[in-house]
Design an enzyme around this catalytic site. Sequence first.
Site, PDB file in Angstrom:
ATOM      1  N   GLY A 117       6.832  -4.300   6.774  1.00  0.00           N
ATOM      2  CA  GLY A 117       5.720  -5.219   6.994  1.00  0.00           C
ATOM      3  C   GLY A 117       4.637  -4.989   5.963  1.00  0.00           C
ATOM      4  N   CYS A 118       3.417  -5.207   6.361  1.00  0.00           N
ATOM      5  CA  CYS A 118       2.257  -5.072   5.477  1.00  0.00           C
ATOM      6  C   CYS A 118       2.198  -3.669   4.883  1.00  0.00           C
ATOM      7  CB  CYS A 118       0.991  -5.355   6.296  1.00  0.00           C
ATOM      8  SG  CYS A 118      -0.534  -4.884   5.487  1.00  0.00           S
ATOM      9  N   PHE A 119       2.150  -3.571   3.566  1.00  0.00           N
ATOM     10  CA  PHE A 119       2.134  -2.242   2.955  1.00  0.00           C
ATOM     11  C   PHE A 119       0.856  -1.475   3.230  1.00  0.00           C
ATOM     12  CE2 PHE A 119       1.771  -4.468  -1.500  1.00  0.00           C
ATOM     13  CZ  PHE A 119       0.466  -4.857  -1.270  1.00  0.00           C
ATOM     14  N   TRP A 120      -0.233  -2.149   3.558  1.00  0.00           N
ATOM     15  CA  TRP A 120      -1.460  -1.433   3.931  1.00  0.00           C
ATOM     16  C   TRP A 120      -1.203  -0.569   5.161  1.00  0.00           C
ATOM     17  CZ3 TRP A 120      -4.816  -6.457   4.147  1.00  0.00           C
ATOM     18  CH2 TRP A 120      -5.076  -6.923   2.846  1.00  0.00           C
ATOM     19  N   CYS A 121      -0.424  -1.122   6.091  1.00  0.00           N
ATOM     20  CA  CYS A 121      -0.165  -0.438   7.359  1.00  0.00           C
ATOM     21  C   CYS A 121       0.808   0.714   7.195  1.00  0.00           C
ATOM     22  CB  CYS A 121       0.369  -1.434   8.384  1.00  0.00           C
ATOM     23  SG  CYS A 121      -0.758  -2.817   8.684  1.00  0.00           S
TER      24      CYS A 121
END
Length: 180
Positions: A14-18
């Site tokens: 999913g979101c690479f920030w997460c």
Amino acid sequence: MAPTSANQAILAGGCFWCTEAVFRDVIGVSNVESGYIGGTTENPTYKQVCSGTTGHAEAIRVTFDPAVIDYGQLLDIFFATHDPTQLNRQGNDVGTQYRSALFPLDEAQDAEAKAAIARAQAERDAPIVTSIEPVATWYPAEDYHQEYWEGEGQRNPYCLAVIPPKLMKLRKSFAAKVKA
């Protein structure tokens, strides 16, 4: 450039920030870089990847010390801190760029990826859809995406809603593997 080190893991959840925020807290991990992999566009931008037309996944490249944490343990954390049963999405992030995927760097990682999927499947009723994809060219994300949670992410409502529960799960399920 194609990654070659056996002391690296490339994970898309999913979101690479997460995913970056989770793995920065893991003992034995020395670096986490957000980037793009698995697509057809050379040197893609965030905007291009978000369009869903490049084929890339938002991913992280984790550098780790296998004497402290091994690839299989990293994968167990990966499967516990995202939903590997959602096809081409994580929560409200929808599209192939948010797919759950592993990019093994050698035959040993490929075998361990298959074993980790089997372990994770044994804990779930819904089928795991995480793909195992061939290693491809790694493109680091733009500088403002690196260490995002430590900076801008603290003011981003999306990150504030999604990342703390992942970090809580990490701390609860893998207490012995979390940095102080």
